[in-house]
Structures are given as C-alpha cells and as structure tokens.
Design a protein around this motif. Sequence first.
Motif, PDB file in Angstrom:
ATOM      1  N   ARG A 404       5.569   1.437   6.474  1.00  0.00           N
ATOM      2  CA  ARG A 404       4.404   2.246   6.085  1.00  0.00           C
ATOM      3  C   ARG A 404       3.993   1.967   4.663  1.00  0.00           C
ATOM      4  O   ARG A 404       2.799   1.908   4.333  1.00  0.00           O
ATOM      5  N   GLN A 406       4.246  -0.818   3.191  1.00  0.00           N
ATOM      6  CA  GLN A 406       3.584  -2.125   3.209  1.00  0.00           C
ATOM      7  C   GLN A 406       2.199  -2.068   3.839  1.00  0.00           C
ATOM      8  O   GLN A 406       1.487  -3.072   3.865  1.00  0.00           O
ATOM      9  N   GLY A 407       1.804  -0.897   4.318  1.00  0.00           N
ATOM     10  CA  GLY A 407       0.441  -0.736   4.829  1.00  0.00           C
ATOM     11  C   GLY A 407       0.300  -0.743   6.321  1.00  0.00           C
ATOM     12  O   GLY A 407      -0.834  -0.773   6.836  1.00  0.00           O
ATOM     13  N   ASP A 408       1.389  -0.739   7.060  1.00  0.00           N
ATOM     14  CA  ASP A 408       1.312  -0.703   8.521  1.00  0.00           C
ATOM     15  C   ASP A 408       1.131   0.740   8.992  1.00  0.00           C
ATOM     16  O   ASP A 408       2.066   1.541   8.979  1.00  0.00           O
ATOM     17  N   HIS A 409      -0.090   1.046   9.423  1.00  0.00           N
ATOM     18  CA  HIS A 409      -0.395   2.418   9.832  1.00  0.00           C
ATOM     19  C   HIS A 409       0.040   2.722  11.264  1.00  0.00           C
ATOM     20  O   HIS A 409       0.025   3.878  11.684  1.00  0.00           O
ATOM     21  N   ASP A 412       2.810   5.428  11.860  1.00  0.00           N
ATOM     22  CA  ASP A 412       2.642   6.836  11.466  1.00  0.00           C
ATOM     23  C   ASP A 412       3.206   7.797  12.518  1.00  0.00           C
ATOM     24  O   ASP A 412       3.961   8.736  12.204  1.00  0.00           O
TER      25      ASP A 412
END
Length: 445
Positions: A404, A406-409, A412
């Motif tokens: 998360r 690292q920007g992996d949504h 969530d």
Amino acid sequence: MQRINTFYNYYFFLPDDEDKLLSLVKTLSARPFPEYSGKASGTDIEPDIETARYRFLSVDDLQILVLKVGRSFSSNDEARNWLKKHEENAGLGDDNLLGKVLVLLTPAGKEADALETSGTKWREIRFAARNVELIRFFEAGFDYDIVYRAQINPNASEPAYQLFENDLPTVEAYLAKIRLLTSVYHDSARTVLEEAKKSGRKLSGILHTQFGTQHSGEPAIQELEGEIHELSASYGKLVASQSFLSEGKSNLQGVLENLKQHLKTRMNITPESPVVQNLIDFYQGPWKLLDRSLSEVQSSIQNHQAAIEVVRGRIEILMSRESASLQSRIRDVLELNTSLQKQSLTFQVAASFIEFIVLAYYTHSLWKNLAPGAYAGVAKGVQFLLVSLFAGIAVYGTHLIAERIQGDHHVDKPLKIVLGALVLILAIIIGLSIAYSGHAAVTPH
C-alpha cells in the motif's frame, strides 16, 4: 560602294529599360510612324530624308523599338558608328539591351553588296519575303548583333513597310528569345552534366562499399543513414535540375513554334523551308546538349532512387541483426530475472517464516509475562492457535502495508480484513487475560 539612304534598327529590351529607349528617340527627334492606308506600293518605302521614325512593339515579355532613319551614309561602318554615337548620348548601352538588328536598305534596282564591316567574320542567309530580297548577316555565336541588307522590288504590289516595321522585327524578337533561352539553358545543362557526373561517382563509391566490415551495430546503421541523407540531398538537386531543364526545353519549343507560325502566316515561309533551318541552325548543338543533359539527369535520378533503396535494405538487414541480437540479450536478461525472482521468492518465504517464528515467540512470551494467570488458565492448544493466528496475520499484514505504501490500492480491502482480524484476535487475548487474571501463575520447571 553603294550609298545608304535609309536603315532600320531594332532594339530588344525588357520593360524596365524603356526609359533609355525613349531617351534615344528623343535624342534623334524621332516621330511615330504614320498610319499607312495599306495601298502603298513597295517603292513607298523610300525615306523621308533627315527624318527619324519609331514604333514600339511587344512580343510576349520582350519589348521592341523599331527605329527608321532616313539619312545618307557612305558605308556600313559609317551608319553603325553614327547610330552608336546617339545611343551613347542617350545613355543606352549593352547592359540595357538584349540584342540589336540593323537593316540596311539597298536602292531599288541595285544589287546588294556583301556586308562590309571591319574586323568581323559574318555568316549569311539569303531569303525573300513580301517581294523583298533579304541577306541576313550574323556571327556564329550567342552575341546578337544582326545586320540585314535588303533590296526592294520596285514592282511590288504589296507595301514593304509591313515587313520592316512589323513582321521582320517580330521574327528577330522570337530569335532573340531563342538565343537568350538557349544561352541560359545551355550553360545550365553543362553545369548539370558536371553535377550528374560527380553524383554518379559518389553514388558508385557508396554502392561498392562493403557495409558491415569496418563497423557493426549502431555505428554501421548511423553511417548508412548518413549515406541516405547524402543520397537524398543529391536526389533533390537532380530533380530540381531536371524540372528546370524540362521547363527550359518546353519554353524553347513554345517560342520556336511561335516563330514558325509567324513566318508561315506573315511571310509565307513554311516550317519545312530551309530558311527556318538556317535561322536556327546554330542552336542545334546547344539543344542536343540540353537533351543529353536531360537524359543523363533522368538516368542519374533513377540510379539515386535505386541506391537509396539499396542502402535502406542494408539498414534493414543490420537492424534485423541488431534486433535478433537484442532479443537474444533480452532473453538472457529475462532468464536471469526469472532466476533472481525464484531466489527472491525463496528469500521472501524464508524471511516470512523467520518473521513468523520471531513474532510468535515474542507474542507468546509477552502474553506469558503480562498475564501469567491467563497463561496458566488457558489451554495450551488455544494459546498456540491464538499466537499462531496473530503472528501469521501480522506478517501478512506487514506485506500488505508495504504494497500500500508503494501505491498499490488493490490491497485496501484485504488490508482492512487483516487489520480487523488482528483487532479481533487481540480482543480475544485481552478478554481471556481478564477472565483468567485470578488464576495463580504456574511456577516454571
């Protein structure tokens, strides 16, 4: 020696130089030609002594001043020098003119002499028009200084002034245009031939170069791209030269057709007449050079097109080689990457396992030290299950949190479930700790 009582002079010029010709007319006090009735005979061409007449004509973009002078001269040179003096007084020079034609009239009934002028070798053409015998003297070159000797038939029923004041100057205007165009395009054809030869030598050198022997890879491709650029530049010049020479040939043919048509309709001289051939005979050589130049340029253009395709083919071959080599290197990199990913996966599994063991151990120890009563009262299986679940879910949760960050949504939702499970397990542990807080701690063995 025949005396000259009348002569005509034709001046060919561009519209920008008209003021110089008007100055000459003013210097000579010349008056416009009178309007003829059309019924006069050939003998009506006899001069008004001491009178100068003029008329302006136009042939396409070429202007003509037709000047008639009635004055007695003892020789050709005297007439020409007298006129040259007045031209200088009017500020008229060779830079203002595209050519001059002098027509010397022989008195009726007398034989015309050969042209006498000092230091000049002249060629001559004899022909007749409108009952007038004409001898055209000219130099075999691009200098346009023409002299006519004309003998008028005294029994002519057709007025001769039409010939000298309209028809003959128009003929000479077309010939002057042919001379100018031929001179320009002849010089251009010679230059283009030299350029075609140079381009041919350069082209041969490029085609006979063994590519790939001195350079390989990217340097070889760059070298070949440079050759394409050079060939394209040369090709563009050749195409422009071909267009220019083709336009010149078309212009020459147009003027020549106009000349033949004028000779036929106005002077009854057919295009098949030897007179026409004699008038343009000098230009046959330059025209052949123009045709040869066009042929050479066309051939050179085709050769350049073929050479560009050959060099492009060489580039494609080298690029395919480079592509194959690159694909091989990419395959090696992918294989290495796969191996590294396998090793990384092994390390990740090992690290996760170690992390699980460490977290489970410290969770168990922490629970034991903080709630010894609960630890003693809760069954060992339940302890093991709760500690293992908490450690496993915590380890999984740390990986989700890292993704998360690292920007992996897409993590969530799983992250919320994991956090909820951790909270639930902690609540169970805390609840059990409170419920069994009154139990005595077991003395460790």
